[in-house]
Motif scaffolding. Structure first.
Motif, mmCIF file in Angstrom:
data_model
loop_
_atom_site.group_PDB
_atom_site.id
_atom_site.type_symbol
_atom_site.label_atom_id
_atom_site.label_comp_id
_atom_site.label_asym_id
_atom_site.label_seq_id
_atom_site.Cartn_x
_atom_site.Cartn_y
_atom_site.Cartn_z
ATOM 1 N N ALA A 235 -1.384 0.074 6.529
ATOM 2 C CA ALA A 235 -1.738 0.169 5.111
ATOM 3 C C ALA A 235 -3.252 0.123 4.970
ATOM 4 O O ALA A 235 -3.897 -0.795 5.488
ATOM 5 N N HIS A 236 -3.805 1.119 4.296
ATOM 6 C CA HIS A 236 -5.231 1.162 3.986
ATOM 7 C C HIS A 236 -5.433 0.334 2.721
ATOM 8 O O HIS A 236 -4.830 0.625 1.674
ATOM 9 N N ILE A 237 -6.253 -0.692 2.780
ATOM 10 C CA ILE A 237 -6.395 -1.624 1.656
ATOM 11 C C ILE A 237 -7.514 -1.129 0.735
ATOM 12 O O ILE A 237 -8.695 -1.380 0.965
ATOM 13 N N THR A 238 -7.101 -0.429 -0.315
ATOM 14 C CA THR A 238 -8.041 0.153 -1.272
ATOM 15 C C THR A 238 -7.781 -0.456 -2.650
ATOM 16 O O THR A 238 -7.531 -1.650 -2.756
ATOM 17 N N GLY A 244 -1.279 -4.677 -3.683
ATOM 18 C CA GLY A 244 -0.975 -3.338 -4.181
ATOM 19 C C GLY A 244 -0.739 -2.313 -3.100
ATOM 20 O O GLY A 244 -0.124 -1.270 -3.358
ATOM 21 N N ASN A 245 -1.214 -2.578 -1.875
ATOM 22 C CA ASN A 245 -1.138 -1.564 -0.818
ATOM 23 C C ASN A 245 -0.159 -1.885 0.310
ATOM 24 O O ASN A 245 0.474 -0.973 0.835
ATOM 25 N N LEU A 246 -0.039 -3.143 0.687
ATOM 26 C CA LEU A 246 0.912 -3.488 1.748
ATOM 27 C C LEU A 246 2.351 -3.093 1.402
ATOM 28 O O LEU A 246 3.066 -2.566 2.259
ATOM 29 N N PRO A 247 2.821 -3.312 0.166
ATOM 30 C CA PRO A 247 4.208 -2.946 -0.149
ATOM 31 C C PRO A 247 4.509 -1.452 0.009
ATOM 32 O O PRO A 247 5.673 -1.066 0.140
ATOM 33 N N ARG A 248 3.478 -0.617 0.030
ATOM 34 C CA ARG A 248 3.700 0.832 0.134
ATOM 35 C C ARG A 248 4.300 1.226 1.480
ATOM 36 O O ARG A 248 4.832 2.327 1.623
ATOM 37 N N VAL A 249 4.201 0.344 2.498
ATOM 38 C CA VAL A 249 4.763 0.674 3.810
ATOM 39 C C VAL A 249 5.931 -0.243 4.171
ATOM 40 O O VAL A 249 6.407 -0.215 5.317
ATOM 41 N N LEU A 250 6.416 -1.024 3.214
ATOM 42 C CA LEU A 250 7.507 -1.952 3.487
ATOM 43 C C LEU A 250 8.821 -1.415 2.934
ATOM 44 O O LEU A 250 8.874 -0.924 1.805
ATOM 45 N N PRO A 251 9.898 -1.532 3.699
ATOM 46 C CA PRO A 251 11.208 -1.153 3.161
ATOM 47 C C PRO A 251 11.699 -2.183 2.149
ATOM 48 O O PRO A 251 11.178 -3.301 2.079
#
Length: 339
Positions: A235-238, A244-251
């Motif tokens: 996850a790219h932390i922007t 806001g960004n870590l959940p984008r790669v979590l199931p």
């Protein structure tokens, strides 16, 4: 447009672009479009991955401080870091530079930064657009956008097989990177500091220069880890920070548990929190707080991954793990940040 100024800029850009050439590039700058040969780049069954971004209001700071190369690097970083987290190798980059009246030296400094960013990412600067639009921008102002294309073999896309028990590895940021600068600028103004004053968090540098530290480009180290088979997700932390960004790669049904204090928080964030009276939750939502990238690896691979990342030049830290969980909060911070 001032044709002579445009021609002068192109001549200054050409050697910068040539220095970023890589396998797959066909032709050079100056055509109506850029060509790229995926087979020559070594791909057999590729999926294209694209990303576009800007630098946000960090541009205002660059213009006021009179330093422009850093935001060129930022522009590339914001795009290519978004490609590599999907398992893609950045291949080529194009930029868009718009201003009221073209200042060749200023534009060339920006493009030099873009070329340096491309070199760090291993992608080619294959073209772009310089637009002179009188009446649209104040004297000395400009806007900047970028577009990157990468590729991955069809079976090598990320994320993959993320599950509870996996370990989170944080890669250190170089500072604020390219998000949250509207708040940064408000804090600087409220503190009554000039951009040429010593930075309170780095007194050996002027404040403007310290805040303009460019976004770190993580492409080569993360791509190497992925190609070794150890990387499950990144996850790219922007904008949006860690929550806001870590959940984008979590199931679904998986949460990230982070341990505060397991990574160093750069002094710039402590200064921003204290000078601006910014609460921890807001700091986490707006800024990267010291982690520019968070990687997911299997627990059994964590030590090998850490060793490889550190050998590649990253400041890498085990910062938490994944756990079963449901509900709105997908990222849980244990403890308090050292702000």
């Amino acid at each position: 447009m001032d044709i002579a100024a445009g021609d002068a800029l192109v001549e200054r850009i050409k050697p910068l672009a040539r220095a970023t050439a890589r396998p797959g590039v066909m032709g050079g700058i100056g055509g109506f479009g850029a060509l790229f040969d995926l087979k020559a780049a070594g791909f057999t069954d590729p999926v294209l991955v694209s990303s576009t971004d800007g630098v946000g209001t960090k541009l205002r700071l660059a213009i006021e401080a009179g330093h422009h190369a850093e935001v060129g690097i930022d522009l590339v970083a914001m795009c290519v870091n978004d490609l590599v987290v999907q398992g893609a190798e950045p291949l080529f980059f194009l930029d868009y530079f718009a201003t009221g009246k073209l200042e060749v030296a200023q534009a060339a400094e920006v493009v030099a930064g873009i070329a340096e960013g491309c070199r760090l990412a291993g992608c080619a600067l294959v073209g772009g657009e310089t637009a002179e639009m009188p009446g649209m921008y104040q004297a000395g102002d400009y806007d900047l956008a970028g577009f990157a294309v990468g590729a991955a073999e069809r079976g090598a896309l990320l994320p993959r097989a993320v599950a509870p028990g996996d370990v989170l590895i944080g890669l250190a940021s170089t500072g604020v990177h390219s998000n949250g600068f509207s708040l940064v600028r408000r804090i600087v103004e409220a503190a009554g500091l000039g951009l040429d004053a010593p930075a309170p968090f780095a007194p050996q540098q002027p404040l403007g220069r310290a805040l303009l530290a460019p976004t770190r480009i993580y492409v080569k180290s993360v791509l190497a880890l992925h190609r070794s088979g150890l990387l499950k997700a990144a996850a790219h932390i922007t904008g949006g920070g860690l929550p806001g960004n870590l959940p984008r790669v979590l199931p679904e049904g998986v949460v990230a548990e982070l341990r505060a204090g397991s990574w160093p928080v750069p002094d710039v964030f402590s200064w921003l929190a204290q000078a601006g009276g910014v609460a921890e939750a807001e700091m986490l939502r707006v800024f990267n707080c010291g982690l520019g990238m968070v990687l997911v690896v299997a627990e059994a691979d964590a030590e090998v991954a850490l060793t490889a990342l550190r050998a590649a030049g990253e400041e890498a830290h085990p910062v938490g793990r994944l756990a079963p969980g449901a509900g709105e909060a997908r990222v849980v911070l244990e403890g308090s940040l050292p702000l």
